[in-house]
Design a protein around this motif. Sequence first.
Motif, PDB file in Angstrom:
ATOM      1  N   ASP A 210       0.828  -1.192   0.000  1.00 55.27           N
ATOM      2  CA  ASP A 210       0.000   0.000   0.000  1.00 55.27           C
ATOM      3  C   ASP A 210       0.864   1.244   0.000  1.00 55.27           C
ATOM      4  O   ASP A 210       1.968   1.253   0.520  1.00 55.27           O
ATOM      5  CB  ASP A 210      -0.888   0.037   1.246  1.00 55.27           C
ATOM      6  CG  ASP A 210      -1.904  -1.088   1.236  1.00 55.27           C
ATOM      7  OD1 ASP A 210      -2.271  -1.515   0.124  1.00 55.27           O
ATOM      8  OD2 ASP A 210      -2.307  -1.534   2.327  1.00 55.27           O
ATOM      9  N   VAL A 211       0.337   2.316  -0.582  1.00 58.56           N
ATOM     10  CA  VAL A 211       1.028   3.590  -0.534  1.00 58.56           C
ATOM     11  C   VAL A 211       0.905   4.159   0.859  1.00 58.56           C
ATOM     12  O   VAL A 211      -0.167   4.191   1.436  1.00 58.56           O
ATOM     13  CB  VAL A 211       0.429   4.578  -1.555  1.00 58.56           C
ATOM     14  CG1 VAL A 211       1.066   5.933  -1.401  1.00 58.56           C
ATOM     15  CG2 VAL A 211       0.619   4.052  -2.967  1.00 58.56           C
TER      16      VAL A 211
ATOM     17  N   TYR B 244       6.411   8.658  -8.930  1.00 59.47           N
ATOM     18  CA  TYR B 244       4.997   8.370  -9.159  1.00 59.47           C
ATOM     19  C   TYR B 244       4.545   8.766 -10.571  1.00 59.47           C
ATOM     20  O   TYR B 244       3.380   8.584 -10.914  1.00 59.47           O
ATOM     21  CB  TYR B 244       4.124   9.136  -8.160  1.00 59.47           C
ATOM     22  CG  TYR B 244       4.004   8.524  -6.778  1.00 59.47           C
ATOM     23  CD1 TYR B 244       4.778   7.424  -6.392  1.00 59.47           C
ATOM     24  CD2 TYR B 244       3.109   9.053  -5.855  1.00 59.47           C
ATOM     25  CE1 TYR B 244       4.662   6.885  -5.121  1.00 59.47           C
ATOM     26  CE2 TYR B 244       2.986   8.513  -4.579  1.00 59.47           C
ATOM     27  CZ  TYR B 244       3.764   7.432  -4.217  1.00 59.47           C
ATOM     28  OH  TYR B 244       3.635   6.902  -2.957  1.00 59.47           O
TER      29      TYR B 244
ATOM     30  N   LEU C 154       2.210   5.822 -10.359  1.00 62.81           N
ATOM     31  CA  LEU C 154       1.127   5.541  -9.420  1.00 62.81           C
ATOM     32  C   LEU C 154      -0.113   5.125 -10.195  1.00 62.81           C
ATOM     33  O   LEU C 154      -0.638   5.872 -11.006  1.00 62.81           O
ATOM     34  CB  LEU C 154       0.830   6.776  -8.569  1.00 62.81           C
ATOM     35  CG  LEU C 154      -0.135   6.547  -7.393  1.00 62.81           C
ATOM     36  CD1 LEU C 154       0.469   5.577  -6.380  1.00 62.81           C
ATOM     37  CD2 LEU C 154      -0.457   7.871  -6.712  1.00 62.81           C
TER      38      LEU C 154
ATOM     39  N   GLY D 254      -3.788   3.890  -9.262  1.00 64.69           N
ATOM     40  CA  GLY D 254      -4.682   3.756  -8.121  1.00 64.69           C
ATOM     41  C   GLY D 254      -3.937   4.141  -6.857  1.00 64.69           C
ATOM     42  O   GLY D 254      -3.453   5.256  -6.727  1.00 64.69           O
ATOM     43  N   ASP D 255      -3.824   3.209  -5.934  1.00 62.55           N
ATOM     44  CA  ASP D 255      -3.121   3.455  -4.686  1.00 62.55           C
ATOM     45  C   ASP D 255      -1.728   2.847  -4.661  1.00 62.55           C
ATOM     46  O   ASP D 255      -1.060   2.886  -3.627  1.00 62.55           O
ATOM     47  CB  ASP D 255      -3.924   2.883  -3.509  1.00 62.55           C
ATOM     48  CG  ASP D 255      -5.241   3.614  -3.302  1.00 62.55           C
ATOM     49  OD1 ASP D 255      -5.293   4.820  -3.601  1.00 62.55           O
ATOM     50  OD2 ASP D 255      -6.205   2.970  -2.856  1.00 62.55           O
ATOM     51  N   THR D 256      -1.275   2.293  -5.783  1.00 62.59           N
ATOM     52  CA  THR D 256      -0.048   1.515  -5.786  1.00 62.59           C
ATOM     53  C   THR D 256       0.904   1.974  -6.873  1.00 62.59           C
ATOM     54  O   THR D 256       0.516   2.067  -8.035  1.00 62.59           O
ATOM     55  CB  THR D 256      -0.362   0.020  -6.010  1.00 62.59           C
ATOM     56  OG1 THR D 256      -1.332  -0.401  -5.052  1.00 62.59           O
ATOM     57  CG2 THR D 256       0.887  -0.829  -5.884  1.00 62.59           C
TER      58      THR D 256
ATOM     59  N   ASN E 167       6.169   1.050   3.033  1.00 65.02           N
ATOM     60  CA  ASN E 167       5.468   2.322   2.848  1.00 65.02           C
ATOM     61  C   ASN E 167       6.125   3.045   1.678  1.00 65.02           C
ATOM     62  O   ASN E 167       7.334   3.283   1.688  1.00 65.02           O
ATOM     63  CB  ASN E 167       5.567   3.194   4.102  1.00 65.02           C
ATOM     64  CG  ASN E 167       4.803   2.617   5.276  1.00 65.02           C
ATOM     65  OD1 ASN E 167       3.735   2.035   5.115  1.00 65.02           O
ATOM     66  ND2 ASN E 167       5.357   2.773   6.474  1.00 65.02           N
TER      67      ASN E 167
END
Length: 283
Positions: free
Chosen positions: A27-28, A52, A60, A62-64, A88
């Motif tokens: 996860d970010v 990103y 980047l 989505g969230d990844t 992280n």
Amino acid sequence: MRVGRISSILGGTAALAFALTACGTADVGGGGEGGGDGGEGGGDTITIGVKYDQPGLGLLEGDTPVGFDVDVATYIAGELGYSPEQINWEEAASANRESFLQQGTVDMVIATYSITDERRQVVDFAGPYYVAQQDILVAADNTDIEGPEDLSGQVLCSASGSRSANNIVDDMGIDAELREAGNYSECLELLGNGTVDAVTTDNTILAGFAAQNPDTYRMVNNPFGEEKYGVGLPAGSTERCEEVNAAITQMWEEGAATEALENAFGATDFAFEEEVPALEDCA
């Protein structure tokens, strides 16, 4: 030196298929909850700075974040004792990589971070994990620029914190007009609307953008210079540097690095290394 030629179609999801020792999706997150274990690995979390906004390297979705640098980071973290869920991710733009390491915002930076003597004054480097070359990106219909010598009198864009444009103007003595942008995505916007004539940086970065927009941009494919991508570490990280170098060597010997490169880039006629780079000594 063995060289491979990438022929697959660029896709962030393809990068996720990379067969890493530490497989899965992280996860970010980020912001100062690094391993802090003095090089032993296996702490609660590790915070890694990546790009990103660079297709094929660190983008980047989505969230990844996905891409070659993200795959390399995940592999190295796995060898240090961290699962993907313990990573992280922190966005590390070219201009803030040193400050992130100095301030403890991240534990390491894997973000097309070229090893230079100037940067070694303030941070440590492991690696290199890949040796890229510099190249030029132009509009798809631009046939006038085929190399750095054709940039005289042209407007050239590079990202803040990168020395790519200076390599052409200062080191090669070519009279191009420099335009600095916050990142390479901004450079691409300026190239698309005709504000600049060309963008220059590492061929890995340009290959990702060209593969994502083949009808809009063209990579000149006339590489020059050499950029050694290192893993940025806080100053004084000799033990961690040695651990990361061991992970890089294993990543190449297992073929995982080559697989990541093949997954990351599209049909841009981009030639990539297939041998482990010569690692530099840890300070």
